[in-house]
Structure formats: C-alpha cells, structure tokens
Write a protein that holds these residues in place. Structure first.
Motif, PDB file in Angstrom:
ATOM      1  N   ASP A 361       0.842  -1.195   0.000  1.00 11.71           N
ATOM      2  CA  ASP A 361       0.000   0.000   0.000  1.00 11.71           C
ATOM      3  C   ASP A 361       0.884   1.255   0.000  1.00 11.71           C
ATOM      4  O   ASP A 361       2.097   1.187   0.244  1.00 11.71           O
ATOM      5  CB  ASP A 361      -0.882  -0.018   1.246  1.00 11.71           C
ATOM      6  N   GLU A 362       0.275   2.404  -0.254  1.00 12.12           N
ATOM      7  CA  GLU A 362       0.944   3.702  -0.133  1.00 12.12           C
ATOM      8  C   GLU A 362       2.317   3.772  -0.801  1.00 12.12           C
ATOM      9  O   GLU A 362       3.231   4.419  -0.294  1.00 12.12           O
ATOM     10  CB  GLU A 362       1.069   4.106   1.340  1.00 12.12           C
ATOM     11  N   CYS A 363       2.465   3.128  -1.945  1.00 10.19           N
ATOM     12  CA  CYS A 363       3.697   3.285  -2.722  1.00 10.19           C
ATOM     13  C   CYS A 363       3.444   4.178  -3.923  1.00 10.19           C
ATOM     14  O   CYS A 363       4.288   4.284  -4.809  1.00 10.19           O
ATOM     15  CB  CYS A 363       4.216   1.922  -3.174  1.00 10.19           C
ATOM     16  N   ASP A 364       2.266   4.811  -3.951  1.00  8.90           N
ATOM     17  CA  ASP A 364       1.795   5.488  -5.151  1.00  8.90           C
ATOM     18  C   ASP A 364       1.823   7.005  -5.068  1.00  8.90           C
ATOM     19  O   ASP A 364       1.239   7.678  -5.907  1.00  8.90           O
ATOM     20  CB  ASP A 364       0.375   5.024  -5.478  1.00  8.90           C
ATOM     21  N   ASN A 365       2.495   7.558  -4.047  1.00 11.85           N
ATOM     22  CA  ASN A 365       2.638   9.010  -3.944  1.00 11.85           C
ATOM     23  C   ASN A 365       1.289   9.668  -3.663  1.00 11.85           C
ATOM     24  O   ASN A 365       0.241   9.150  -4.034  1.00 11.85           O
ATOM     25  CB  ASN A 365       3.239   9.599  -5.221  1.00 11.85           C
ATOM     26  N   SER A 366       1.318  10.785  -2.993  1.00  9.68           N
ATOM     27  CA  SER A 366       0.096  11.541  -2.734  1.00  9.68           C
ATOM     28  C   SER A 366       0.441  13.015  -2.618  1.00  9.68           C
ATOM     29  O   SER A 366       1.231  13.406  -1.767  1.00  9.68           O
ATOM     30  CB  SER A 366      -0.574  11.075  -1.439  1.00  9.68           C
ATOM     31  N   ASP A 367      -0.128  13.803  -3.497  1.00 14.60           N
ATOM     32  CA  ASP A 367       0.087  15.248  -3.448  1.00 14.60           C
ATOM     33  C   ASP A 367      -1.047  15.979  -2.737  1.00 14.60           C
ATOM     34  O   ASP A 367      -0.874  17.110  -2.299  1.00 14.60           O
ATOM     35  CB  ASP A 367       0.199  15.804  -4.869  1.00 14.60           C
ATOM     36  N   TYR A 368      -2.209  15.329  -2.642  1.00 15.75           N
ATOM     37  CA  TYR A 368      -3.401  16.055  -2.200  1.00 15.75           C
ATOM     38  C   TYR A 368      -3.961  15.560  -0.867  1.00 15.75           C
ATOM     39  O   TYR A 368      -4.802  16.212  -0.270  1.00 15.75           O
ATOM     40  CB  TYR A 368      -4.489  15.962  -3.283  1.00 15.75           C
ATOM     41  N   ASN A 369      -3.529  14.393  -0.424  1.00  8.20           N
ATOM     42  CA  ASN A 369      -4.029  13.873   0.841  1.00  8.20           C
ATOM     43  C   ASN A 369      -3.403  14.642   1.996  1.00  8.20           C
ATOM     44  O   ASN A 369      -2.191  14.870   2.008  1.00  8.20           O
ATOM     45  CB  ASN A 369      -3.684  12.386   0.942  1.00  8.20           C
ATOM     46  N   PRO A 370      -4.200  15.058   2.997  1.00  8.41           N
ATOM     47  CA  PRO A 370      -3.632  15.803   4.137  1.00  8.41           C
ATOM     48  C   PRO A 370      -2.520  15.036   4.851  1.00  8.41           C
ATOM     49  O   PRO A 370      -1.584  15.633   5.369  1.00  8.41           O
ATOM     50  CB  PRO A 370      -4.844  16.010   5.060  1.00  8.41           C
ATOM     51  N   SER A 371      -2.629  13.699   4.876  1.00  6.33           N
ATOM     52  CA  SER A 371      -1.570  12.878   5.460  1.00  6.33           C
ATOM     53  C   SER A 371      -0.703  12.373   4.310  1.00  6.33           C
ATOM     54  O   SER A 371      -0.868  11.271   3.814  1.00  6.33           O
ATOM     55  CB  SER A 371      -2.163  11.700   6.245  1.00  6.33           C
TER      56      SER A 371
END
Length: 701
Positions: A361-371
């Motif tokens: 999980d969570e290997c896909d980068n996140s620019d918009y999630n608060p966490s």
C-alpha cells in the motif's frame, strides 16, 4: 546539438544511425545520453524473442517518410513525431478517466489521487499504441509528458482565413473541443532532466503491438490457481480470534474462499511499519497452520516505510533516502544491500512460515491527501536516484523483490500493489485503488491490458445490496476477485452501511444478498480453468487475459469507442452494469453471431443492442463456435484439487479450446505442462484429447 533538431527516419537504418532492430517488429533508437536508471536497467526477465518472431505483422506503420525529431532543451529532451487527424491512441498505463488518448496531454506522474483527467495515475506507463500500426515506449523513470496531437508548429496555421463565423453552441465543451478533422498535429514527448532517451517502436495492429511489448517485457505472468479464486480482506481491527472466525464462517456458509488478507493491524506499528506481529496475534504460527489446514492462503498488508522499531531499521538506515515518510525510512531498492536486507527478512519471517503473498500500500505518492505519504521529488538516494525516479520505480522494484523470494522457494504468489509501471507484465501483482467510482473501475479493466498491467475493481464501499451485487459481478470477471472488508467487521452482504455494520446490525434482505453473493463466488470458481488457460496464453504469446474489444477487432471502428465492455479470455465478452445504470444498458457486439452465456440465446453482432439485466444478472456473451470449459465449484484450491469439468458449446461452427494443467502452484510449469484439447465439429460429438497427469476430470463427456 543544444536547441537543434535531429531527424531519423522511422523503421529504416542508415549507415551510422542509432536505430537497431531488437527482434521481429521491434526497433530501438538512442538519442543523446540516456540516464542510467530506467525500467530497462531493472529488467528481471529476458526478451522472449522466439515467441516475438512467431507474431505476424499484419499492419506496417503509416508514418512512412515523415520524420522523428528530437532536441535537447533547457529542461531535458523533447521528441516529436507526426499524428494524423483521425489517429486513435490508447495506453499510458492505468487510465481510469479516459479511453482514447488522442488529443489529450498525458502527464505520467505517480499519483494516488488524480483529481482530473491529466494522465496522472497509480501506474503510469510511457507506452502507447496507435491505430497507425505502431506502439512507442519511452524508457524513462521521469515524469514524461505526452502531448498527443494537442499542438502544431509555428506557422502551420498561417494560411487560415476564416473570420466572423457564428458560434452555434455556447458551452465549455464546444468552445474547447479539439477539431481533429483536417488538422494534422504533432506528438510531443517532453522528458525533464534527462540528457538523452531510448525509444522502442513496436510494429503491428493493436493486438500485435501489445503482444510484442509484453513479450519484450518478458511475457505475461501465470498466477497460482488459488490466486484466481475468491479473496477477502478482513476488518483492519481484527485479532487472531477474528481470523479464526472468518476461516470457519466461509466454510460453514459454503461460500468459496481461497485467500484471507490481513490489514495494517497485524503490525505492532503501522504507518510506518515494524513488520512484526502485534499483540493482537500472539501465536501467528498456529494461526497460519490452522488457516492452511482449512484451505486458506494468508496475505499480509504492508508498505515500504520502515519504522524505527523494525528489526532491520539500523541495518537499512545507510541504504535509504534522505527524507522519511510517516517517521519511517524509505529503502533504496536500487541498491543490492537494501534489497537483500528486506528480502532476507521477508523470506525467513513470512514466506518460509507459510505467508502466500503481500499487499503493498501507499507506494503510489500523494500530493493532495492531508496525510501525505510521498517523499519529495528532490529526495536523494544513495544509489544516485532522485525522488522523481524512485516514485516511478518503487512499485516495480518491490514486485521484482517479492517475486524473487517466491521464485527461489519454488512457490508462485499472486499479490497486490498500488503502483506499477513499465515492463511489469511478468509480475504476478494486481493493481488496486482507493477510488471507488464503478464506471472508472470498469474503464480501468479495459485500459490496463494495453500496458501489461492487471487491475482489480475491488468491492469495498457500496451504497446498498444491489450496488454490492453490481460491483461483485464486475469483480467475478476480473483479474482479481477481491472483496475488501477492511472497514467492516461483518461481511458486506450482511450490511453495507459502515456504521450499522460496526454496530452488528444486519440490513434488510441480508439472507437474499448472502445467497446471491454465494452464487457469484461459485461462478468465479467455475471459471478458474478457463481463466487459467488465458493466463498461460498471456505467458506464452503476450495476449492480455482481459482486454479491450478493439484488440481483437482492430478494423471495427465502433469497437474503438467501447470503454465499458471487455473480453474475458479468448471467447467471452463481458458488459457490466453499475448500480446507477439500473437494469438495462446498451451493448455493442462486433460482427458475427454471439450467444448469451447464461441462456444460450443468439444475438446478431455488428450493431448496438439494448439489454436488460436485473441486479442479480450481468450480460455476458460468447463468440460463435466457442467452447467454454466450466469447473464444478470447489470451496478452495489446493495442491490436491482435481476439477470436475462440464463443457458449454455455443453455435454450430468449428471450435477448439486448450485447457492447460500443471501443479498450479510451483514454477515447474516452466518445464512441464499438460493439456486437454477440446474440439467440436458440426454434426459430431465433442472430442476430448487428454494429456497425462491432468488436474481435470471429464466424467460424463
């Protein structure tokens, strides 16, 4: 050469040029000085040249005398090539929001939360296929931008004279519409930071191009048979007792189930991870043994951010990036030292103890999630990779690592990953997402096959019982039959509402939905031998087991617009409905005779047809002459399973189907594989030519 354009004629080779033929119908060209770290650099599988040579080239590229151009820019490298006014473009990895990419700008950045149709995605792949008879792969881990006919060069429009033409429609869509007709533009590939690039061109029609790309990648994967069965991910707050409850529940309810997935709570600390069993699981060895004894495989959730209490934290520290995520190290898997630390721990602690696979999980980068779970693009890794490259490489590097563990143990896995990329077709990993738009999930099924990816339209959030059935119908005909109950302590067929499920309240009609879900589980189990044979074909020929209609019908103009139907194996055409569709939808069947899979009713193809399907039905059609082998459902698949087979035949035309058989769980299939050949001819009974040591029984045929 800074700022100058350099021209190379496509698919020809002149003295001193860098164009090189790699295999039949595959060409490589090198511009400038390519970067060290690319998808090709981390390749784990050789090119299957022998199989590539067997593929025809039924269509040559229509680029002809037009030129491919490249130049160095202040920001990196730019490549241009022509695109015709009516050219259709498909691919670019897991695209959920769009199908035909002509006239679009695709920005290939890893992003778990793409807010609009930009091209950003969980699995960006710098590979596309064209209706003009070619495919193009840019061998890069950069955030490349592909402008697919959105721009034309200065002076191209200088002869236009139209003025004072009235606007007939006042809307954004009308004002901003790309007027493709009669306007030839350019494909512009913008690769930042790089000083050079390797491009690969693949010749042929849609199917031939994709086959060549997949075989260039190393061929398709063959999952273990159990991996194609039913999966259920258990509530995130579960303990060892809860796992025992579910192992008993499915067998008691006669609901087929092969794999149970454990979510973040199994770690003693998650976000970031310790990779150690929490106090909720005091005796994991006993749990694994008991589950295995009842026919279950266990799959463990994890991510790659390593918490300070992880047993290998100190050892990994020198081989990680210069920024943390959620207080955890980011391993540099471009380094053999980091790879070996993670590999050795997982092999000894989990794989040798009986864990059958993992979910990254969570290997896909996140620019918009608060966490935010993305490390900066400016991150530096000891291998020399930067954050941009690592974001694009991380999912594929993990797949290679985990695959390698199981390969050495001579066990096949089927696992999940939330980010993937180029050259991933040999990897037995399925993509999934936290976005739950059903129509987009169906489009993902259609698009993934263009890029060597497998996609799971998992069931998680459902509005009600009917929405559950619609989503589960799609899942049953997907690469991965998964129900994700991580937010639900009780199964969704008992209660779809999260609050009421947490309170232990059953919804109205729970018994009905349980019965209908059981039927769908059994349908999936009956399809396993058929689907398994499609994966063997994927492995051998590069044909995706689930794919868009246009791949099999390249000359059918109508098929090029169909993004909500897909071929499931060689003979079945699946037309899912969403809850919002109600009980009817329009379907398109290519020319020929088609048959309703469930009723046998014949329908004429070559046109659109309105079909009705109640919420407990899904429209599935079968080609003329098809033979569909169906297994009598088993509760799970193990090393001793022998499938009792029934066969359905459709139409009067000649038909043939090859069933592949092996031990269904090790890599011995690479050396030995047995077959049962089913053939039918008009006026003659079905003929079954059986091999030795089959895992199929044909009593009564």
């Amino acid at each position: 050469m800074n700022g100058s354009r350099n021209k190379w004629k496509l698919f020809t080779r002149q003295e001193g040029e860098h164009m090189e033929q790699i295999a039949k119908g595959i060409w490589k060209v090198v511009f400038g000085e390519p970067e060290k770290y690319t998808p090709e650099y981390f390749r784990s599988f050789p090119i299957k040249k022998e199989m590539i040579d067997k593929i025809t080239i039924s269509r040559k590229p229509k680029i002809k005398e037009e030129d491919l151009e490249w130049k160095k820019t202040k920001r990196g490298v730019a490549i241009t090539l022509p695109i015709s006014a009516g050219e259709d473009i498909y691919g670019f990895g897991l695209q959920l929001r769009n199908f035909n990419q002509a006239g679009k700008r695709r920005y290939l950045k890893v992003n778990s939360d793409p807010v609009s149709d930009t091209g950003e995605t969980h699995a960006p792949v710098p590979f596309y296929i064209s209706s003009e008879g070619y495919g193009l792969f840019a061998n890069t881990f950069r955030y490349a931008a592909f402008s697919m006919g959105t721009s034309s060069e200065r002076g191209k429009s200088s002869a236009m004279t139209a003025e004072n033409e009235p606007h007939e429609e006042f809307s954004e869509s009308a004002l901003y519409a790309l007027k493709r007709a009669g306007q030839e533009r350019k494909v512009i590939i913008d690769i930042p930071a790089a000083k050079g690039i390797e491009l690969y061109f693949f010749e042929g029609d849609f199917m031939e191009t994709v086959q060549r790309y997949n075989l260039f990648s190393g061929g398709g994967c063959i999952p273990p048979m159990w991996g194609l069965g039913m999966w259920y991910r258990i509530y995130g707050g579960s303990c060892q007792t809860d796992v025992k409850h579910f192992t008993e529940y499915f067998r008691k309810e006669n609901m087929p189930m092969d794999v149970l997935g454990l979510e973040p709570g199994w770690h003693s600390h998650s976000y970031s991870c310790t990779y150690k069993w929490s106090d909720l699981f005091p005796h994991p060895g006993e749990m694994i043994k008991e589950a295995s004894g009842q026919g279950y495989k266990l799959n463990l959730w994890e991510h790659l951010y390593v918490y300070p209490k992880a047993p290998f934290y100190e050892e990994l520290y020198p081989y990680s990036g210069d920024y943390e995520v959620w207080n955890g190290l980011v391993p540099d898997f471009a380094m053999k030292e980091a790879w070996k630390i993670f590999e050795d721990y997982h092999r000894e602690t989990f794989v040798k103890k009986g864990i059958a696979g993992f979910k990254l999980d969570e290997c896909d980068n996140s620019d918009y999630n608060p966490s935010n779970w993305g490390f900066p693009d400016a991150s530096e890794f000891p291998s020399g990779m930067d954050g941009e490259q690592m974001h694009l490489a991380m999912g594929v590097l993990y797949q290679n690592l985990i695959y390698g563990i199981y390969k050495k143990e001579n066990k096949r896995t089927y696992s999940q990953v939330r980010s993937s990329g180029a050259l991933a077709s040999p990897m037995p990993f399925v993509l999934y997402s936290d976005l739950y738009d059903h129509k987009q999930f169906i489009r993902g099924m259609v698009n993934a096959g263009f890029s060597g990816l497998l996609w799971c339209p998992e069931v998680r959030s459902c509005k009600n019982g009917d929405d559950l059935l619609r989503r589960l119908q799609t899942v049953v005909f997907s690469a991965h039959a998964l129900i994700n109950g991580w937010r639900l302590p009780n199964p969704p067929w008992e209660q779809t509402d999260i609050k009421q499920n947490l309170a232990g309240e059953k919804m109205e009609g729970a018994e009905y939905y349980t019965k209908e879900c059981r039927k769908l589980f059994e349908l999936r189990m009956s399809l396993l031998p058929y689907l398994y044979s499609a994966y063997v074909d994927y492995y051998r020929t590069g044909k995706p087991p689930i794919r868009a209609l246009l791949m099999d019908y390249p000359e059918d103009a109508a098929a090029r617009a169909v993004d909500d139907e897909f071929l499931f194996g060689e003979s079945m055409l699946v037309c899912p409905l969403t809850y919002e569709d109600g009980i009817s939808r329009e379907v398109y069947l290519p020319k020929g005779s088609w048959y309703d899979f469930f009723t046998g009713e014949m329908i004429k193809g070559g046109e659109k047809t309105e079909v009705k399907a109640q919420y407990d039905q899904i429209p599935v059609f079968v080609k003329e002459g098809a033979i569909i082998p169906l297994a009598r459902p088993v509760p799970y698949v193990d090393k001793d399973t022998v499938f009792e087979m029934d066969v359905k035949m459709f139409g009067e035309a000649d038909g043939k189907f090859i069933l592949f058989s092996d031990d269904f769980e090790t890599f011995d299939f690479e050396n030995t594989q047995n077959t049962a050949v089913l053939e039918k001819h008009p006026g003659k009974p079905l003929e079954v030519i059986k091999g030795n040591n089959l895992r199929y029984s044909f009593s009564g045929i």
